[in-house]
Design a protein around this motif. Structure first.
Motif, PDB file in Angstrom:
ATOM      1  N   TRP A  46       0.948  -1.191   0.019  1.00 29.13           N
ATOM      2  CA  TRP A  46      -0.147  -0.163   0.105  1.00 29.13           C
ATOM      3  C   TRP A  46       0.887   1.325  -0.251  1.00 29.13           C
ATOM      4  N   LEU A  47       1.902   1.232   0.917  1.00 29.71           N
ATOM      5  CA  LEU A  47       2.711   2.394   1.123  1.00 29.71           C
ATOM      6  C   LEU A  47       3.489   2.643  -0.580  1.00 29.71           C
ATOM      7  N   ARG A  48       3.596   1.567  -1.089  1.00 30.80           N
ATOM      8  CA  ARG A  48       4.616   1.775  -2.639  1.00 30.80           C
ATOM      9  C   ARG A  48       3.332   2.215  -3.421  1.00 30.80           C
ATOM     10  N   THR A  49       2.046   1.753  -3.529  1.00 28.52           N
ATOM     11  CA  THR A  49       1.129   2.130  -4.025  1.00 28.52           C
ATOM     12  C   THR A  49       0.888   3.552  -4.388  1.00 28.52           C
ATOM     13  N   VAL A  50       0.906   4.243  -3.076  1.00 32.56           N
ATOM     14  CA  VAL A  50       0.589   5.583  -2.796  1.00 32.56           C
ATOM     15  C   VAL A  50       1.933   6.512  -2.964  1.00 32.56           C
ATOM     16  N   GLY A  51       2.968   5.589  -3.359  1.00 31.14           N
ATOM     17  CA  GLY A  51       4.175   6.740  -3.344  1.00 31.14           C
ATOM     18  C   GLY A  51       4.863   7.205  -2.045  1.00 31.14           C
ATOM     19  N   ALA A  52       4.364   6.465  -0.846  1.00 28.47           N
ATOM     20  CA  ALA A  52       4.857   6.934   0.490  1.00 28.47           C
ATOM     21  C   ALA A  52       5.881   5.882   0.974  1.00 28.47           C
ATOM     22  N   LEU A  53       6.357   4.868   0.184  1.00 28.22           N
ATOM     23  CA  LEU A  53       7.304   4.076   0.809  1.00 28.22           C
ATOM     24  C   LEU A  53       8.641   4.909   0.920  1.00 28.22           C
ATOM     25  N   PRO A  54       9.101   5.048   2.121  1.00 24.64           N
ATOM     26  CA  PRO A  54      10.426   5.972   2.254  1.00 24.64           C
ATOM     27  C   PRO A  54      11.613   5.254   1.501  1.00 24.64           C
ATOM     28  N   VAL A  55      11.676   4.146   1.629  1.00 23.44           N
ATOM     29  CA  VAL A  55      12.872   3.321   1.150  1.00 23.44           C
ATOM     30  C   VAL A  55      12.603   2.131   1.086  1.00 23.44           C
ATOM     31  N   GLU A  56      12.915   1.225   0.037  1.00 23.05           N
ATOM     32  CA  GLU A  56      12.285   0.072  -0.258  1.00 23.05           C
ATOM     33  C   GLU A  56      13.036  -0.947   0.852  1.00 23.05           C
ATOM     34  N   PRO A  57      12.282  -1.484   1.621  1.00 17.60           N
ATOM     35  CA  PRO A  57      13.113  -2.260   2.696  1.00 17.60           C
ATOM     36  C   PRO A  57      13.695  -3.704   2.215  1.00 17.60           C
ATOM     37  N   GLU A  58      14.551  -4.051   2.557  1.00 20.58           N
ATOM     38  CA  GLU A  58      15.389  -5.325   2.345  1.00 20.58           C
ATOM     39  C   GLU A  58      14.495  -6.560   2.883  1.00 20.58           C
ATOM     40  N   ARG A  59      13.909  -6.245   4.139  1.00 19.27           N
ATOM     41  CA  ARG A  59      13.046  -7.406   4.556  1.00 19.27           C
ATOM     42  C   ARG A  59      11.659  -6.534   5.201  1.00 19.27           C
ATOM     43  N   VAL A  60      10.498  -7.035   5.151  1.00 18.01           N
ATOM     44  CA  VAL A  60       9.380  -6.386   5.687  1.00 18.01           C
ATOM     45  C   VAL A  60       9.555  -6.560   7.311  1.00 18.01           C
ATOM     46  N   PRO A  61       9.600  -5.498   8.177  1.00 14.93           N
ATOM     47  CA  PRO A  61       9.742  -5.453   9.534  1.00 14.93           C
ATOM     48  C   PRO A  61       8.489  -6.113  10.170  1.00 14.93           C
ATOM     49  N   ARG A  62       8.644  -7.256  10.957  1.00 15.46           N
ATOM     50  CA  ARG A  62       7.692  -7.863  11.788  1.00 15.46           C
ATOM     51  C   ARG A  62       6.798  -6.783  12.555  1.00 15.46           C
ATOM     52  N   GLY A  63       5.640  -7.176  12.792  1.00  9.78           N
ATOM     53  CA  GLY A  63       4.745  -6.192  13.709  1.00  9.78           C
ATOM     54  C   GLY A  63       4.553  -4.666  12.783  1.00  9.78           C
ATOM     55  N   LEU A  64       4.776  -4.625  11.417  1.00  8.15           N
ATOM     56  CA  LEU A  64       4.193  -3.739  10.630  1.00  8.15           C
ATOM     57  C   LEU A  64       2.803  -3.635  10.606  1.00  8.15           C
ATOM     58  N   LEU A  65       2.045  -4.578  10.377  1.00  2.00           N
ATOM     59  CA  LEU A  65       0.861  -4.751  10.348  1.00  2.00           C
ATOM     60  C   LEU A  65       0.031  -4.411  11.688  1.00  2.00           C
ATOM     61  N   ALA A  66       0.392  -4.906  12.669  1.00  2.00           N
ATOM     62  CA  ALA A  66      -0.279  -4.352  13.778  1.00  2.00           C
ATOM     63  C   ALA A  66      -0.158  -3.021  14.523  1.00  2.00           C
ATOM     64  N   LEU A  67       0.968  -2.167  13.885  1.00  2.00           N
ATOM     65  CA  LEU A  67       1.214  -1.014  14.135  1.00  2.00           C
ATOM     66  C   LEU A  67       0.382  -0.059  13.160  1.00  2.00           C
TER      67      LEU A  67
END
Length: 194
Positions: A46-67
């Protein structure tokens, strides 16, 4: 076509504001309820789709969905409270704003022959990825007239938007979807009454 296509869980980008589009990642009532944020990866998508992904992560951080869901619930509460002139707790937003900061440097971009601001990648944790959303929410709450943040008047539509029209008379999330549906319903009512 059913109301907001039942099979679809694509983001509804009708808010004319990043923070409102983020709130709108959960929409609809009853059998039409949709959840766009269903996994840590879906938040990154979603962040990528809206152009708000600050940096492409090497791995998706755990707990991202909950936060992300906690931030969305807080954002919704803050926006709704401000619309009626009440206080709501900004603790979750402040947590993301404080923990999501990454140092920035001014760098020369030789290919563009211009300066640009480059954020240090650092440890891209969940607050770091959600920082653009928290910043957009803070700007919305501080800079935007609360009377211009509205909920769609469409039947059973829960989407929010910022009315950026010149006349400030926008009533629907989308004229093509809810606006058209409401105008057709009004026409049918007038036709059956007359």
């Amino acid at each position: 076509m059913s109301e907001h296509n039942i099979e679809e869980t694509a983001p509804r980008l009708v808010g004319d504001n990043l923070a409102l589009d983020f709130i709108n990642t959960e929409y609809g009532l009853g059998p039409l309820h949709r959840e766009v944020l269903s996994s840590d990866q879906s938040v990154v998508d979603w962040l990528r789709t809206v152009g708000a992904l600050p940096v492409e992560p090497e791995r998706v951080p755990r707990g991202l969905l909950a936060l992300a869901r906690e931030l969305r619930a807080s954002a919704r509460a803050l926006v709704e409270a401000r619309r009626v002139g009440r206080w709501a707790d900004p603790a979750v937003v402040n947590q993301v704003l404080a923990r999501g900061q990454r140092p920035a440097e001014l760098r020369w971009d030789a290919s563009a022959k211009d300066f640009r601001i480059e954020r240090q990648a650092g440890a891209l944790d969940a607050p770091g990825l959600l920082l653009p959303v928290a910043e957009a929410l803070a700007r919305l709450l501080v800079d935007v007239d609360p009377t211009l943040v509205r909920q769609c008047e469409g039947h059973n539509c829960t989407l929010l938007f910022q009315d950026i029209t010149k006349s400030h008379r926008r009533r629907w999330c989308s004229m093509a979807v809810c606006g058209n549906r409401m105008k057709v319903a009004a026409f049918r009512t007038r036709r059956h009454a007359g």
